[in-house]
Write a protein that holds these residues in place. Structure first.
Motif, short mmCIF file in Angstrom:
data_model
loop_
_atom_site.label_atom_id
_atom_site.label_comp_id
_atom_site.label_asym_id
_atom_site.label_seq_id
_atom_site.Cartn_x
_atom_site.Cartn_y
_atom_site.Cartn_z
N PHE A 97 -7.99 0.34 -2.51
CA PHE A 97 -8.46 0.60 -1.81
C PHE A 97 -10.68 0.22 -2.12
CE2 PHE A 97 -6.12 3.11 0.76
CZ PHE A 97 -5.47 1.81 1.71
N ASP A 110 1.13 -1.11 -0.30
CA ASP A 110 0.21 -0.17 0.38
C ASP A 110 0.51 1.37 0.23
OD1 ASP A 110 -2.31 -1.61 0.18
OD2 ASP A 110 -2.32 -1.08 2.00
N ARG A 160 -9.70 -5.74 -3.50
CA ARG A 160 -9.57 -6.00 -2.62
C ARG A 160 -10.23 -6.92 -1.57
NH1 ARG A 160 -4.59 -2.52 -0.49
NH2 ARG A 160 -5.36 -2.71 1.31
#
Length: 206
Positions: A89, A78, A94
């Motif tokens: 996200f 990330d 995800r």
């Protein structure tokens, strides 16, 4: 603003092999501090101040200390999104990505240790991972669906799983099922994984 330095406390013969491969795949600058198990360097006051459990991998990024393989995987992928190794996200993938990362730490590793040390299974309704055979069956079913955990594209989760499965099949704790071994080979063929292995080999006594 200067980017904080990344330092991986690492030993090639440990779980930190996956963290090093991920750093290579991300293409970021990082420093490795070799931790000598034989010299007891995971038990020094300096190391225990970073990681009270005395375990690898341990990652330092500026003032932040990150331990636990899954946390390091999530953090790095990330933090450096340009490499494209984690779904965004708002990406529908995800959730499945986080699922299989959590499955590694919460189900796979505990089941593995219980199996390796021949501990009697507890009641499946009480066990956080049900039982070893169910964990392995669920993993094989997922890996049989596509080349990687989320389909045709390798993610940071695959680096964690691929290297973990390489070690555990070598040790005979996980069966050398054809689906698992084909997956291990695919992840192992990634240039970053090969490069990390070469760098690790150079660190070991000849």
């Amino acid at each position: 603003m200067t980017t904080p330095a990344l330092t991986l406390h690492h030993n090639p013969k440990s779980r930190s092999a996956g963290a090093r491969a991920l750093l290579e795949a991300l293409g970021v600058d990082y420093e490795v501090k070799l931790v000598d198990f034989a010299a007891g360097e995971t038990r020094t006051p300096e190391f225990l101040a970073l990681n009270p459990l005395g375990k690898l991998p341990t990652l330092v990024h500026g003032d932040a200390v990150i331990t636990e393989q899954v946390a390091i995987t999530i953090y790095l992928a990330d933090r450096f999104p340009a490499a494209g190794l984690a779904p965004a996200f708002d990406d529908p993938q995800r959730g499945p990505y986080l699922r299989w990362l959590a499955f590694y730490g919460a189900c796979f590793e505990p089941a593995l240790m219980d199996h390796a040390f021949k501990r009697e299974p507890i009641d499946p309704t009480t066990s956080p991972y049900r039982d070893y055979d169910t964990v392995i069956a669920a993993l094989i079913a997922q890996l049989a669906r596509a080349d990687y955990l989320l389909g045709d594209t390798l993610t940071a989760a695959d680096i964690l799983w691929g290297i973990g499965l390489r070690w555990t099949t070598d040790f005979g704790i996980v069966p050398k099922d054809p689906v698992i071994m084909a997956y291990v080979d695919r992840v192992g063929a990634h240039p970053a994984v090969i490069r990390a292995g070469e760098l690790d080999a150079a660190m070991l006594p000849q």
